[in-house]
Design a protein around this motif. Structure first.
Motif, PDB file in Angstrom:
ATOM      1  N   ASN A 123       1.486 -11.840  -2.251  1.00  0.00           N
ATOM      2  CA  ASN A 123       0.549 -10.982  -1.516  1.00  0.00           C
ATOM      3  C   ASN A 123       0.411 -11.310  -0.037  1.00  0.00           C
ATOM      4  O   ASN A 123      -0.188 -10.541   0.715  1.00  0.00           O
ATOM      5  N   VAL A 124       0.971 -12.429   0.387  1.00  0.00           N
ATOM      6  CA  VAL A 124       0.705 -12.889   1.751  1.00  0.00           C
ATOM      7  C   VAL A 124       1.252 -11.917   2.800  1.00  0.00           C
ATOM      8  O   VAL A 124       0.738 -11.822   3.912  1.00  0.00           O
ATOM      9  N   ARG A 125       2.254 -11.130   2.424  1.00  0.00           N
ATOM     10  CA  ARG A 125       2.820 -10.170   3.388  1.00  0.00           C
ATOM     11  C   ARG A 125       1.774  -9.173   3.876  1.00  0.00           C
ATOM     12  O   ARG A 125       1.844  -8.675   4.995  1.00  0.00           O
ATOM     13  N   HIS A 126       0.773  -8.863   3.023  1.00  0.00           N
ATOM     14  CA  HIS A 126      -0.277  -7.925   3.455  1.00  0.00           C
ATOM     15  C   HIS A 126      -1.052  -8.520   4.624  1.00  0.00           C
ATOM     16  O   HIS A 126      -1.352  -7.848   5.600  1.00  0.00           O
ATOM     17  N   ILE A 127      -1.393  -9.783   4.490  1.00  0.00           N
ATOM     18  CA  ILE A 127      -2.173 -10.467   5.531  1.00  0.00           C
ATOM     19  C   ILE A 127      -1.311 -10.653   6.779  1.00  0.00           C
ATOM     20  O   ILE A 127      -1.754 -10.433   7.914  1.00  0.00           O
ATOM     21  N   ALA A 128      -0.045 -11.049   6.558  1.00  0.00           N
ATOM     22  CA  ALA A 128       0.844 -11.356   7.681  1.00  0.00           C
ATOM     23  C   ALA A 128       1.174 -10.130   8.528  1.00  0.00           C
ATOM     24  O   ALA A 128       1.610 -10.263   9.665  1.00  0.00           O
ATOM     25  N   SER A 129       0.949  -8.923   7.968  1.00  0.00           N
ATOM     26  CA  SER A 129       1.336  -7.732   8.729  1.00  0.00           C
ATOM     27  C   SER A 129       0.169  -7.120   9.506  1.00  0.00           C
ATOM     28  O   SER A 129       0.351  -6.123  10.203  1.00  0.00           O
TER      29      SER A 129
END
Ligand code: DC
Length: 249
Positions: A123-129
């Motif tokens: 899920n970290v890609r949501h935060i990273a974007s």
């Protein structure tokens, strides 16, 4: 958000520290950035380098992971940038140096292990974007660096966005197949059954997501020194970095 303190020198680097201290006279502080893709061993190398130099170590991936875990626990909408930015001020995130790494807590609860769970990684890609969230984390990274005489910081955008004027920039890379093999070995050592094909695919997905986001994408800074770690150990990568720093100082 609380921050880690200075790394401890292993005592074998007197010459390097003296040399670096001279650099401090001119630069006030020294920032060394290490960027690179998932599973390349950045944390191990950055910790090793920080330890040799007696510098602070900053694991910026742990910051993105901690915000991801907090958002998941609050059942926040991961597709709502505004909601995700708000998580930063709703929780007390702390990052403290601990044996061989960084201890992470959210609202006083130790989440050092939990931020490495596969569902957090997924899920970290949501935060990273989220550009607004990245901007705040980058500002926190700079604030932390400004309190340290020397820092080794690792992530994806440290040499490009967070510290474009860093004294030394490295880009650590390795063949995806080799990164997947290492990751499988780590999982096996922890007693977890690892499926190589799945780990390899996951690494390639993360590379794609890291390289294609518009805010803080994974890319080498123009002035970064690239080190290919496909067939060298973490210790060798640290030695290569140290010899480069020594040669340039
Ligand atoms: O280094 P890591 O695998 O622990 O990082 C977790 C995630 O955080 C990674 O998938 C991308 C993101 N990240 C980022 O966007 N920028 C950074 N400086 C560090 C990590």
């Amino acid at each position: 958000m609380g921050w880690p303190g200075r790394g401890k020198s292993n005592g074998n680097n007197a010459a390097m520290v003296r040399q670096t201290d001279q650099t401090f006279d001119n630069m006030a502080k020294l920032v060394i950035t290490i960027d690179g893709p998932a599973g390349v061993g950045k944390s191990t190398v950055a910790k090793g380098l920080a330890c040799r130099l007696g510098f602070a170590f900053l694991d910026t991936g742990a910051m993105y992971r901690a915000v991801t875990l907090a958002a998941m626990r609050k059942k926040a909408d991961l597709n709502s940038p505004e909601r995700l930015v708000a998580i930063l001020s709703e929780c007390d995130f702390r990052f403290t140096p601990a044996d061989g790494g960084t201890q992470v807590s959210i609202d006083g609860v130790d989440v050092t292990e939990d931020i490495r769970l596969p569902e957090v990684t997924a899920n970290v890609r949501h935060i990273a974007s989220v550009a607004g969230l990245r901007a705040q984390l980058v500002q926190m990274q700079r604030n932390f660096a400004s309190t340290q005489p020397g820092i080794v910081t690792e992530g994806r955008d440290q040499g490009t966005v967070a510290f474009p004027d860093a004294g030394f920039k490295f880009f650590l890379t390795a063949d995806p197949a080799q990164r997947a093999r290492r990751r499988c070995d780590e999982l096996t050592a922890k007693g977890v059954d690892a499926d190589y094909a799945r780990v390899h695919e996951d690494i390639e997905q993360r590379d794609l997501s890291d390289r294609s986001r518009s805010a803080g994408p994974l890319t080498p800074a123009q002035d970064a020194v690239t080190i290919d770690a496909t067939s060298i150990s973490a210790e060798d990568a640290v030695a290569e970095m140290l010899s480069y720093i020594e040669g340039e100082s």
